[in-house]
Design a protein around this motif. Sequence first.
Motif, PDB file in Angstrom:
ATOM      1  N   ALA A   3       0.848  -1.186   0.000  1.00  0.00           N
ATOM      2  CA  ALA A   3       0.000   0.000   0.000  1.00  0.00           C
ATOM      3  C   ALA A   3       0.886   1.238   0.000  1.00  0.00           C
ATOM      4  CB  ALA A   3      -0.909   0.021   1.229  1.00  0.00           C
ATOM      5  N   ALA A   4       0.512   2.236  -0.801  1.00  0.00           N
ATOM      6  CA  ALA A   4       1.289   3.473  -0.867  1.00  0.00           C
ATOM      7  C   ALA A   4       0.341   4.654  -1.001  1.00  0.00           C
ATOM      8  CB  ALA A   4       2.273   3.432  -2.032  1.00  0.00           C
ATOM      9  N   PHE A   5       0.666   5.716  -0.274  1.00  0.00           N
ATOM     10  CA  PHE A   5      -0.191   6.911  -0.206  1.00  0.00           C
ATOM     11  C   PHE A   5       0.629   8.137  -0.572  1.00  0.00           C
ATOM     12  CE2 PHE A   5      -3.717   4.926   2.203  1.00  0.00           C
ATOM     13  CZ  PHE A   5      -3.088   3.754   2.624  1.00  0.00           C
ATOM     14  N   GLY A   6       0.097   8.949  -1.503  1.00  0.00           N
ATOM     15  CA  GLY A   6       0.814  10.145  -1.905  1.00  0.00           C
ATOM     16  C   GLY A   6      -0.150  11.231  -2.316  1.00  0.00           C
ATOM     17  N   ASN A   7       0.387  12.291  -2.947  1.00  0.00           N
ATOM     18  CA  ASN A   7      -0.497  13.358  -3.412  1.00  0.00           C
ATOM     19  C   ASN A   7       0.066  14.138  -4.583  1.00  0.00           C
ATOM     20  OD1 ASN A   7       1.480  14.850  -1.884  1.00  0.00           O
ATOM     21  ND2 ASN A   7       0.110  16.601  -2.064  1.00  0.00           N
ATOM     22  N   SER A   8       1.201  13.672  -5.160  1.00  0.00           N
ATOM     23  CA  SER A   8       1.814  14.497  -6.206  1.00  0.00           C
ATOM     24  C   SER A   8       2.632  13.631  -7.154  1.00  0.00           C
ATOM     25  CB  SER A   8       2.721  15.555  -5.573  1.00  0.00           C
ATOM     26  OG  SER A   8       3.976  14.989  -5.244  1.00  0.00           O
ATOM     27  N   THR A   9       3.135  14.288  -8.208  1.00  0.00           N
ATOM     28  CA  THR A   9       3.977  13.575  -9.173  1.00  0.00           C
ATOM     29  C   THR A   9       5.231  13.005  -8.504  1.00  0.00           C
ATOM     30  OG1 THR A   9       4.939  15.709  -9.709  1.00  0.00           O
ATOM     31  CG2 THR A   9       3.226  14.899 -11.177  1.00  0.00           C
ATOM     32  N   GLY A  10       5.639  13.580  -7.391  1.00  0.00           N
ATOM     33  CA  GLY A  10       6.787  13.041  -6.662  1.00  0.00           C
ATOM     34  C   GLY A  10       6.514  11.679  -6.059  1.00  0.00           C
ATOM     35  N   GLN A  40       4.393   9.365  -7.727  1.00  0.00           N
ATOM     36  CA  GLN A  40       3.872   8.448  -8.744  1.00  0.00           C
ATOM     37  C   GLN A  40       4.664   7.141  -8.800  1.00  0.00           C
ATOM     38  OE1 GLN A  40       3.027  10.198 -12.559  1.00  0.00           O
ATOM     39  NE2 GLN A  40       3.052   8.220 -13.620  1.00  0.00           N
ATOM     40  N   GLN A  41       5.985   7.235  -8.793  1.00  0.00           N
ATOM     41  CA  GLN A  41       6.801   6.027  -8.909  1.00  0.00           C
ATOM     42  C   GLN A  41       6.638   5.123  -7.685  1.00  0.00           C
ATOM     43  OE1 GLN A  41       7.755   9.077  -9.645  1.00  0.00           O
ATOM     44  NE2 GLN A  41       8.619   9.065 -11.697  1.00  0.00           N
ATOM     45  N   MET A  42       6.458   5.716  -6.515  1.00  0.00           N
ATOM     46  CA  MET A  42       6.234   4.894  -5.319  1.00  0.00           C
ATOM     47  C   MET A  42       4.926   4.119  -5.456  1.00  0.00           C
ATOM     48  SD  MET A  42       6.194   6.015  -1.297  1.00  0.00           S
ATOM     49  CE  MET A  42       4.747   7.072  -1.276  1.00  0.00           C
ATOM     50  N   LEU A  43       3.903   4.752  -6.001  1.00  0.00           N
ATOM     51  CA  LEU A  43       2.621   4.067  -6.175  1.00  0.00           C
ATOM     52  C   LEU A  43       2.716   3.003  -7.279  1.00  0.00           C
ATOM     53  CD1 LEU A  43       1.705   6.398  -4.319  1.00  0.00           C
ATOM     54  CD2 LEU A  43      -0.417   6.497  -5.608  1.00  0.00           C
ATOM     55  N   GLU A  44       3.490   3.305  -8.330  1.00  0.00           N
ATOM     56  CA  GLU A  44       3.719   2.282  -9.369  1.00  0.00           C
ATOM     57  C   GLU A  44       4.421   1.070  -8.767  1.00  0.00           C
ATOM     58  OE1 GLU A  44       6.075   4.419 -12.217  1.00  0.00           O
ATOM     59  OE2 GLU A  44       4.334   5.354 -13.185  1.00  0.00           O
ATOM     60  N   TYR A  45       5.320   1.324  -7.863  1.00  0.00           N
ATOM     61  CA  TYR A  45       6.069   0.236  -7.212  1.00  0.00           C
ATOM     62  C   TYR A  45       5.117  -0.649  -6.403  1.00  0.00           C
ATOM     63  CZ  TYR A  45      10.342  -1.655  -4.946  1.00  0.00           C
ATOM     64  OH  TYR A  45      11.364  -2.450  -4.491  1.00  0.00           O
ATOM     65  N   ALA A  46       4.210  -0.013  -5.647  1.00  0.00           N
ATOM     66  CA  ALA A  46       3.208  -0.780  -4.896  1.00  0.00           C
ATOM     67  C   ALA A  46       2.299  -1.551  -5.857  1.00  0.00           C
ATOM     68  CB  ALA A  46       2.375   0.158  -4.013  1.00  0.00           C
ATOM     69  N   GLU A  84      -3.290   1.823  -3.898  1.00  0.00           N
ATOM     70  CA  GLU A  84      -2.606   3.084  -4.202  1.00  0.00           C
ATOM     71  C   GLU A  84      -3.611   4.205  -4.008  1.00  0.00           C
ATOM     72  OE1 GLU A  84      -2.900   0.603  -6.613  1.00  0.00           O
ATOM     73  OE2 GLU A  84      -1.053  -0.371  -5.949  1.00  0.00           O
ATOM     74  N   MET A  85      -3.244   5.204  -3.215  1.00  0.00           N
ATOM     75  CA  MET A  85      -4.164   6.306  -2.939  1.00  0.00           C
ATOM     76  C   MET A  85      -3.461   7.649  -3.081  1.00  0.00           C
ATOM     77  SD  MET A  85      -6.457   4.785   0.240  1.00  0.00           S
ATOM     78  CE  MET A  85      -8.050   5.352  -0.355  1.00  0.00           C
ATOM     79  N   LEU A  86      -4.191   8.608  -3.668  1.00  0.00           N
ATOM     80  CA  LEU A  86      -3.671   9.974  -3.833  1.00  0.00           C
ATOM     81  C   LEU A  86      -4.640  10.946  -3.177  1.00  0.00           C
ATOM     82  CD1 LEU A  86      -2.600   9.917  -7.608  1.00  0.00           C
ATOM     83  CD2 LEU A  86      -1.060  10.159  -5.644  1.00  0.00           C
ATOM     84  N   VAL A  87      -4.110  11.824  -2.348  1.00  0.00           N
ATOM     85  CA  VAL A  87      -4.935  12.839  -1.699  1.00  0.00           C
ATOM     86  C   VAL A  87      -5.103  14.029  -2.649  1.00  0.00           C
ATOM     87  CG1 VAL A  87      -5.102  14.458   0.231  1.00  0.00           C
ATOM     88  CG2 VAL A  87      -4.131  12.166   0.597  1.00  0.00           C
ATOM     89  N   LEU A  88      -6.352  14.366  -2.956  1.00  0.00           N
ATOM     90  CA  LEU A  88      -6.644  15.523  -3.806  1.00  0.00           C
ATOM     91  C   LEU A  88      -7.105  16.680  -2.921  1.00  0.00           C
ATOM     92  CD1 LEU A  88      -6.996  16.668  -6.699  1.00  0.00           C
ATOM     93  CD2 LEU A  88      -9.380  15.890  -6.578  1.00  0.00           C
ATOM     94  N   LEU A 119      -1.233  13.139 -13.953  1.00  0.00           N
ATOM     95  CA  LEU A 119      -1.227  12.196 -12.831  1.00  0.00           C
ATOM     96  C   LEU A 119      -2.654  11.752 -12.519  1.00  0.00           C
ATOM     97  CD1 LEU A 119       0.154  10.691 -10.488  1.00  0.00           C
ATOM     98  CD2 LEU A 119       0.001  12.799  -9.134  1.00  0.00           C
ATOM     99  N   TYR A 120      -3.578  12.697 -12.576  1.00  0.00           N
ATOM    100  CA  TYR A 120      -4.984  12.379 -12.310  1.00  0.00           C
ATOM    101  C   TYR A 120      -5.485  11.337 -13.316  1.00  0.00           C
ATOM    102  CZ  TYR A 120      -9.901  13.215 -11.123  1.00  0.00           C
ATOM    103  OH  TYR A 120     -11.201  13.070 -10.711  1.00  0.00           O
ATOM    104  N   ASP A 121      -5.190  11.558 -14.588  1.00  0.00           N
ATOM    105  CA  ASP A 121      -5.632  10.625 -15.631  1.00  0.00           C
ATOM    106  C   ASP A 121      -4.951   9.256 -15.457  1.00  0.00           C
ATOM    107  OD1 ASP A 121      -7.076  12.765 -16.594  1.00  0.00           O
ATOM    108  OD2 ASP A 121      -5.637  13.255 -18.185  1.00  0.00           O
ATOM    109  N   TYR A 122      -3.671   9.268 -15.130  1.00  0.00           N
ATOM    110  CA  TYR A 122      -2.920   8.023 -14.923  1.00  0.00           C
ATOM    111  C   TYR A 122      -3.523   7.239 -13.755  1.00  0.00           C
ATOM    112  CZ  TYR A 122       1.169   4.931 -14.595  1.00  0.00           C
ATOM    113  OH  TYR A 122       1.989   3.837 -14.572  1.00  0.00           O
TER     114      TYR A 122
END
Lengths: 334, 334
Positions: free
Chosen positions: B252-259, B261-267, B276-280, B308-311
């Motif tokens: 599980a990986a949690f983020g909010n920006s393009t910085g 993205q790779q961590m979420l791809e890794y998860a 994978e979750m992104l805070v908007l 990033l949103y579309d991805y």
Amino acid sequence: MRILRLAAAFGILLYGLAASPAADPLPSWNDGPAKTAIVNFVHVTTDPSSPQFVPAEQRLATFDQDGTLWVEHPIYTQFMFVLSQIAAMAPQHPAWKTTPPFKAVLDRDEAAMVKFTQKDLVTLLATTSTGISMDAFHASAKAWIAQARDRRWKRHYNELIYQPMLEAMRYLRANGYKTYIVTGGGQEFVRAFSMETYGVPVDQVIGSTGETKFVEKNGQTELMKLPKLQLNNDKSGKPEDIYLFIGRKPQAAFGNSTGDQQMLEYAQSSPGAHLEMLVLHDDATREYAYGPAAGLPNTKVGTFTQNLYDYAKANGWIVISMKNDWKRIFSFDP
Amino acid sequence: MRILRLAAAFGILLYGLAASPAADPLPSWNDGPAKTAIVNFVHVTTDPSSPQFVPAEQRLATFDQDGTLWVEHPIYTQFMFVLSQIAAMAPQHPAWKTTPPFKAVLDRDEAAMVKFTQKDLVTLLATTSTGISMDAFHASAKAWIAQARDRRWKRHYNELIYQPMLEAMRYLRANGYKTYIVTGGGQEFVRAFSMETYGVPVDQVIGSTGETKFVEKNGQTELMKLPKLQLNNDKSGKPEDIYLFIGRKPQAAFGNSTGDQQMLEYAQSSPGAHLEMLVLHDDATREYAYGPAAGLPNTKVGTFTQNLYDYAKANGWIVISMKNDWKRIFSFDP
């Protein structure tokens, strides 16, 4: 009567166990200053009534690997692995048959290999660290350690670990210590067998590392090895990397060479009780003898200099004599 | 009767507790796809009968900090700390009063600070990272976080953490997950408050780092900060450093920006279940609104691009709407 029976069933048996003399946690150690130092250290740092008590979540012990946990003489085990990788890659590189340093490796020319320069070693390491993913490297190291054997004992290399040190690690863990391997060797190499060999999980292995490169393609990710040094986990690099990974000082540190001196100094500067131990290789019969007390010149590996010996003695560090302090060296010793 | 009384005392009470409906582990989340995704993920990875069961010792969740765990807008908190360090050093550097970029900092000239170049920021960071020990830096960050307050809420910065994310961390930990902070910010800065703020111990903080230098003198040791980047824990650096520190992929990986993205791809490339979750940031009333869905231009911090949103949408990542998914944002919210 019923109460007595209940007590007998649930209470007295436990009391009886507790009251019997505790089993020796360090059976492969002879009685002497080294064994006493370990037992005393554990006692004063874990007894809640001790002024030197350390809370369980802060207990930390760090161990060098080569020459401290397993045999390093006459050649580092990881170098044997690199040689096997070079041999496996050779069919794709016919020119290596006549090109140094590859030629010496493929010819198993030990006289030439002993003379390898730093540049030769870097060439070999860079060659085996290019164009391979971390997962593939990990799998390759795991496969190699499962089949390769040393020439003297005809054992797998991870059977050539020092039984007394394994007991010290387990004894510390049983008393709440988190045990880390802090090695000048490659982190990924050691991670391939740290759990099954030492009971140390991969996230408690700090080693020298090369940079990696993250690659994502169609939902699959890979970390590729790059032939570029990232962390040189030797000498001052050891305390620097302990802080980077763990964020605090160890109370206990175990080593056997000048590459470990700074890690032991770091432990020594811990407030409260601390323990610093150096393994002296003075047992030519059961293992090897090299270093100052053995009256032998230092070899390329495992540099236990006279300076380090004097520094240790001046600072109250414990020098472990393999010959005198260890009842057995390997688990397969009688 | 005696048996009943004993049962009442020891057994039934416990049974009664267990039989009552379980308390909601995520009370600050509104019902919806985000909350459901977290609960389902925990269920399928921890139920031993699930085909996607993950053994407890392999459960790993990673969290970005700025904009994911706490407020990052309009300026990163760590930058406020750097400004305070510059101000504290200023009396020893009278020339700074007229020298950029120091002048803007000392004048609190926000118009000028917003225009700081990368070079300006590096100058300021290098200035505050030279000639100071890691221990002194840690103490200074700890003291600052204990007294500094933000201007909008007049709260300590580590009160401005998102209560729903704290609940998600605790819920994951209660289910055997090891939680790491994986931040582009400075590792040492975050370590100064990670335990008291998030319940995350210092050895589970991975951040950007500078090199350090080990110094020993008269039995005392110090690690000095060097003004030289060691790990740039952003973008591809995040999975690379997760592997360096932990040696395996998070589920599980949690983020909010393009910085992130790779961590979420890794998860996402984890075998079995992953999350994978992104805070908007779409809540201008209770926090801030910036990024694509808010229809606002990206600011310097927290780059949540339309790409990033579309991805995220194309890959089944969950976009958390602060406005809709969070019942409250801060612990002090009604």
